[in-house]
Enzyme design. Structure first.
Site, PDB file in Angstrom:
ATOM      1  NE  ARG A  35       6.249   9.465   0.672  1.00 22.77           N
ATOM      2  CZ  ARG A  35       6.953   9.375   1.801  1.00 22.77           C
ATOM      3  NH1 ARG A  35       7.619  10.423   2.253  1.00 22.77           N
ATOM      4  NH2 ARG A  35       6.986   8.253   2.488  1.00 22.77           N
ATOM      5  CE1 TYR A  95      -4.577  30.536 -10.383  1.00 25.31           C
ATOM      6  CE2 TYR A  95      -3.886  29.709  -8.245  1.00 25.31           C
ATOM      7  CZ  TYR A  95      -4.569  29.539  -9.428  1.00 25.31           C
ATOM      8  OH  TYR A  95      -5.237  28.375  -9.645  1.00 25.31           O
ATOM      9  CG  ASP A 111       3.097  32.990  -9.463  1.00 28.24           C
ATOM     10  OD1 ASP A 111       3.529  32.656 -10.587  1.00 28.24           O
ATOM     11  OD2 ASP A 111       1.967  32.642  -9.036  1.00 28.24           O
ATOM     12  CE  LYS A 116      -2.362  27.611 -14.911  1.00 29.15           C
ATOM     13  NZ  LYS A 116      -2.298  28.581 -13.833  1.00 29.15           N
TER      14      LYS A 116
HETATM   15  C1  PLP Z   1      -2.336  28.497 -12.458  1.00 27.32           C
HETATM   16  C2  PLP Z   1      -1.543  29.391 -11.576  1.00 27.32           C
HETATM   17  C3  PLP Z   1      -1.128  28.978 -10.304  1.00 27.32           C
HETATM   18  C4  PLP Z   1      -1.514  27.631  -9.749  1.00 27.32           C
HETATM   19  O1  PLP Z   1      -1.002  26.587 -10.511  1.00 27.32           O
HETATM   20  P1  PLP Z   1      -1.712  25.125 -10.526  1.00 27.32           P
HETATM   21  O2  PLP Z   1      -0.800  24.288 -11.343  1.00 27.32           O
HETATM   22  O3  PLP Z   1      -3.078  25.324 -11.131  1.00 27.32           O
HETATM   23  O4  PLP Z   1      -1.814  24.668  -9.111  1.00 27.32           O
HETATM   24  C5  PLP Z   1      -0.352  29.853  -9.566  1.00 27.32           C
HETATM   25  N1  PLP Z   1       0.005  31.070 -10.025  1.00 27.32           N
HETATM   26  C6  PLP Z   1      -0.378  31.487 -11.236  1.00 27.32           C
HETATM   27  C7  PLP Z   1       0.039  32.839 -11.711  1.00 27.32           C
HETATM   28  C8  PLP Z   1      -1.172  30.672 -12.057  1.00 27.32           C
HETATM   29  O5  PLP Z   1      -1.561  31.110 -13.258  1.00 27.32           O
END
Ligand code: PLP
Length: 382
Positions: free
Chosen positions: A51, A103, A176, A201
């Site tokens: 963990r 997001y 982000d 992504k």
């Molecule tokens: C998809 C996404 C998230 C969240 O990511 P997950 O892996 O789906 O939890 C956060 N910020 C952006 C810009 C995203 O495209």
């Protein structure tokens, strides 16, 4: 490997590590959840249980820390697990500022769960530094969260400017950077304290791993809380996912460059299309964030764009219904191009106009992608 190799070279070989027993150039996947103690009761290998830490996860983290020039990277079970950990490391009563355009999953978590944890959240137009300056409360604001380019309008926030505003108020800046990827933007070099990625992504790039990442500029007391929360709440990425992510990151530079070049071409071609009212892409000179993007992004403006279709919501949904090469699906950053009507996903609180289609550009032939969209747009408007 000598640190003088470029990021692209280091990523291509996932840091060039050779497995010492077999000399394999592809690392094994470490699945063990528990480890033998030394006879004197120590854990000299540094691993005791699955963990807190995992060797395969650490290898992928090393690639990401290198790409972002960070002190340490941590991988999580999803982008949301990574992002929410940053907010959970704050204390009840702390004030945070977040963007109005961001997001949607995190925006809705901030508006619901985060406030129940006692955080005070204000949403502002972070692309307007004067508005950001007016929103921060010196001494009370502990975190400024930005996203650039930001879903789904690809709004650009000036990272260096936002870092100055945040730091003057005594707050940290977290970015982000999912839509930029480390290929186009390195937020830590521009003054940010923490970078977050939905590694689901473009970092992984193949739509087959759910993963999130945080990278820290320095390992301070706040970061120690982040490390502790991942460990105690069990939010670490699984080893198999970490292996796949590392495999994906080996080709990140090639994919990101090809996807950004196609997105730029599509944005230009779609700008001249009779059934497109507006194209939102920071690589277009008419995009409101173009000048800042040109300053803080390199090698292109990313793989995400949106179009506003003439004829409103019905024409937008009808266009998405008619594509064949583009795939009608959520998510972004994969090798396959995706199209989505965002307003119907995000619900009533969305800043997303109803005539908007979000496009995630993959690695297919850009002319094929345009031809498919052109036929869908014309068919929906016939
Ligand atoms: C998809 C996404 C998230 C969240 O990511 P997950 O892996 O789906 O939890 C956060 N910020 C952006 C810009 C995203 O495209």
């Amino acid at each position: 490997m000598p640190p003088s190799w470029s990021k692209r070279s280091l990523a291509a070989q996932a840091m060039g590590k050779i497995e010492p027993v077999t000399k394999a150039i592809v690392p094994p996947i470490h699945l063990a959840t528990t480890f033998i103690r030394d006879e004197d009761n120590a854990y000299r290998s540094g691993f005791s249980y699955g963990r807190p830490d995992n060797a395969t996860v650490r290898e992928a983290e090393a690639v990401l820390a290198m790409l972002e020039d960070g002190a340490q990277a941590l991988l999580f079970a999803s982008g949301m697990a990574a992002a929410t950990t940053v907010f959970q490391a704050l204390a009840p009563g702390d004030h945070v500022v977040a963007p109005r355009v961001m997001y949607w999953g995190l925006r809705s978590w901030l508006a619901s769960e985060a406030t129940r944890w006692g955080l005070k959240v204000d949403f502002v137009e972070t692309d307007d530094l004067a508005a950001l300056e007016a929103a921060v409360r010196p001494g009370a604001t502990r975190l400024v969260w930005i996203e650039t380019p930001a879903n789904p309008l690809w709004t650009i926030t000036d990272i260096a400017g936002a870092a100055e505003v945040a730091h003057r108020a005594g707050a940290r800046l977290a970015v982000d950077s999912t839509a930029a990827s480390p290929v186009h933007t390195r937020p830590l070099a521009l003054g940010a304290d923490i970078v977050m990625h939905a590694a689901t992504k473009v970092l992984n790039g193949h739509s087959d791993v759910l993963a999130g990442a945080l990278v820290a500029a320095r390992e301070d007391a706040f970061w120690a809380r982040v490390v502790n929360i991942r460990q105690s709440q069990g939010a670490i990425l699984g080893p198999f996912e970490a292996y796949l992510l590392m495999r994906g990151m080996r080709t990140l530079h090639l994919r990101a460059a090809a996807q950004a070049a196609s997105a730029q071409a599509l944005a230009e071609w779609l700008s001249a299309h009779p059934n497109v009212a507006r194209v939102l892409y920071p690589g277009l000179p008419q995009h409101p964030g173009h000048d800042v993007a040109a300053r803080q992004m390199e090698g292109g403006f990313g793989f995400m764009l949106s179009i506003q279709v003439t004829g409103g919501e019905r024409a937008a949904i009808a266009t998405a219904a008619r594509v064949s090469l583009w795939k009608r699906a959520t998510s972004l950053g994969g090798v396959e191009s995706l199209i989505e009507h965002r307003a119907s996903v995000e619900g009533p609180s969305t800043p997303c106009p109803p005539d908007l289609l979000r496009l995630s550009t993959g690695i297919e032939d850009a002319e094929d992608l345009f031809r498919d969209l052109d036929e869908a747009l014309r068919g929906a408007h016939a």
